[in-house]
Scaffold this active site. Structure first.
Site, PDB file in Angstrom:
ATOM      1  CD  GLU A 392      63.369  72.835  71.567  1.00 23.70           C
ATOM      2  OE1 GLU A 392      62.446  72.165  72.070  1.00 23.70           O
ATOM      3  OE2 GLU A 392      63.402  74.080  71.642  1.00 23.70           O
ATOM      4  CG  HIS A 398      60.748  66.426  81.372  1.00 20.96           C
ATOM      5  ND1 HIS A 398      60.495  67.729  81.766  1.00 20.96           N
ATOM      6  CD2 HIS A 398      60.188  65.649  82.347  1.00 20.96           C
ATOM      7  CE1 HIS A 398      59.829  67.733  82.909  1.00 20.96           C
ATOM      8  NE2 HIS A 398      59.630  66.484  83.285  1.00 20.96           N
TER       9      HIS A 398
END
Length: 601
Positions: A392, A398
């Site tokens: 996660e 990201h």
């Protein structure tokens, strides 16, 4: 008798283990003020209808649209985060409903935009961009809309298609109702001989049972039940195909597969490459079956033996703080900057760590363009929880990179890229844990965990993808598929994938009938491409140069600023070639070697 351990309430969880949602909205009253603001400014977007053929007006609309959409996103994210903290808190459920309902209204207000842009010619759009420098920002955004033009119908035809959308989604809805609400399974006996009603939920427990009688009973009971409904499920499955093929033809695509891949500019060859490359490397899966058969001490290995672990799970008790340290060590090859962002997330309140009464289960990464990227966990001190933390945070970092480096309009990444960064982190963590674990039982368990991950994510999902491809192609040629024909196709695939050592039981012929993802045409192959890309990146990061790591971070920073194939290729992984999949098979073979070597010692 020991005291029953009660689940903590939200208020009993220490603040340092809760996400800092107040950073978005200090109070709910401030959220309400922003919601009123949204209701005031969103309708103004409708005033641009019929005026977008002027450069200045088009720019003005796009800038205002981004402002309104960004506000909507902030409101929606805050409401769903608060709602997931305690699903029994009606106040936040009402807020979620409010913003969700307004979402439909907002869509209606802006529904004129794409049809109006598509009425323009390509050279007209280019001319507008030349006239107004500010439109340069939106060039790719407008280009992506214009690429849909050959597949967009007249306004009247689009209305007709929209009006039957509910009917076209009926097969999936009927399948869901049948399997979730109406279908019941027999009673089986557990390991102690107690009678237990089988469900889709507990099947996954029983099929992993060390007691072979239990897993065989569960297998036969589950698929025996599906077989009783085989004609109904075959009808929903083929009707779903017919609807998808109808939409693809209506929108003038060459095939159903093209209609699924082309919007993201993914060549159909990528899909065929997945199926072909895995087919050429099935001997690795056959070897896996032979090793499993030997380790389980079986004369015959059956389909119901696939999920039982050959390694007993050792005791793991990894406190959250220790899990964080393990992730930091595993992610060190990504460099100081990446680790600093990871630590910022831990310290600044990105993560909601522990389960509490009423909290939503599972795990996810969320957040808006303006907020921190939030992470929901239900951490329970197991090694899988450490893996979930790494996964996660991969998503969230990201998002962090993309939002820092891209304007709002290009900050989101598409599904083809969505699982790559998260799975790269998982691969790096597993590599670190296997290399650094001194306890043989734990090391064996970890090796087996990653083997199972590749078997289920790469081999199994490719088999699903091949089944989808075969059934779509047959129906596109005008062939009708009965339940018997669907079962035969699926049986033959299982024989091919698992090899001669596997007894392909008749029950498995019905497995196609319980896969809900088959009602999202050509979806599952992205699990394979995502894992393959992530495995390649993890090997590049571990064995490459600083420049390679920077290229990988370039992928993280790119968001949706280009088409997914290009973004991955620029970072060093070309999904149009067999190499990423071949690298994944090579890793699978390495893990099999490790397993045999460890067990021989």
């Amino acid at each position: 008798m020991g005291e029953v351990k009660k689940l903590k309430t939200r208020g009993e969880i220490e603040a340092k283990y809760k996400w800092n949602v107040e950073k978005m909205y200090l109070t709910d009253e401030v959220w309400e003020e922003d919601f009123k603001k949204l209701q005031q400014i969103a309708p103004r977007l409708g005033e641009y209808k019929g005026k977008l053929n002027e450069a200045k007006t088009l720019l003005e609309y796009l800038n205002n649209y981004v402002e309104v959409l960004s506000l909507f996103e902030d409101l929606a994210v805050y409401a769903h985060l608060r709602g997931d903290e305690d699903t029994a808190n009606s106040k936040y459920q009402i807020m979620k409903d409010k913003i969700s309902t307004y979402g439909a209204e907002f869509s209606a207000i802006t529904s004129f935009f794409i049809p109006e842009v598509l009425k323009m010619k390509e050279n007209q759009i280019k001319k507008l961009i030349d006239q107004e420098g500010g439109l340069k920002l939106y060039e790719l955004f407008l280009e992506q809309i214009m690429e849909k033009k050959p597949h967009v119908l007249s306004e009247e035809e689009e209305k007709i298609l929209a009006s039957v959308s509910d009917c076209l989604s009926a097969p999936g809805n009927i399948f869901g109702m049948l399997t979730n609400a109406d279908m019941t399974f027999p009673v089986i006996r557990d390991e102690e001989g107690n009678e237990v009603e089988l469900t889709e939920g507990n099947y996954s427990v029983f099929i992993r049972s060390k007691d072979r009688r239990v897993r065989k009973e569960a297998f036969e009971a589950l698929f025996g039940t599906y077989e009783k409904f085989k004609n109904t499920v075959a009808t929903t499955y083929t009707a779903s195909h017919k609807n998808f093929i109808f939409k693809a033809k209506t929108r003038k695509y060459n095939s159903a597969l093209e209609s699924s891949l082309k919007p993201d500019k993914i060549p159909v060859e990528v899909y065929h490459n997945v199926v072909d490359t895995i087919n050429k490397n099935l001997t690795s899966l056959h070897r896996y079956v032979d090793i499993k058969k030997r380790l389980l001490g079986l004369e015959e290995i059956h389909m119901y033996d696939l999920y039982v672990s050959v390694i007993d799970a050792p005791e793991f008790n990894v406190e959250y703080e220790d899990g964080v340290i393990l992730c930091e060590k595993a992610l060190e090859p990504l460099g100081t900057e990446y680790l600093d962002i990871f630590r910022e997330g831990i310290e600044e309140g990105w993560i909601d760590v522990y389960e509490n009464k009423g909290k939503r289960g599972g795990a996810y990464s969320s957040g808006s363009y303006n907020s921190m990227p939030y992470v929901l966990l239900n951490y329970n001190n197991q090694v899988n929880d450490v893996s979930t933390l790494a996964h996660e945070m991969g998503h969230s970092i990201h998002s962090y990179y993309a939002r820092k480096n891209q304007p709002y309009i290009y900050a989101d990444y598409v599904l083809f890229c969505a699982e790559v960064a998260s799975t790269t982190n998982e691969c790096l963590l597993m590599d670190y844990l296997i290399k650094s674990e001194k306890d043989k039982a734990r090391r064996l368990f970890l090796i087996n965990q990653q083997l199972e991950g590749i078997r289920t994510t790469v081999f199994r999902q490719t088999m699903f993808a091949e089944f989808e491809l075969l059934t779509h192609e047959k129906m596109e040629k005008g062939e009708s598929l009965s339940s018997e024909e669907l079962c035969k196709i699926y049986h033959d695939l299982n024989e091919k994938y698992f090899g001669k050592s596997m007894v392909v039981d008749k029950g498995i012929d019905m497995e196609w009938s319980r896969i809900p993802h088959f009602y999202r045409d050509f979806y599952v192959y992205q699990y394979v491409t995502g894992f393959a890309a992530a495995n390649s990146f993890s090997q590049i990061i571990l064995n490459g140069t600083e420049e390679d790591v920077e290229k990988y971070k370039g992928f993280l920073k790119a968001g949706g600023s280009d088409y997914p194939i290009n973004i991955l290729k620029n970072a060093g992984v070309d999904m149009t070639t067999p190499k990423p999949l071949e690298d994944t098979i090579r890793r699978f073979d390495e893990l099999l070697d490790m397993l045999e070597k460890e067990l021989a010692q």
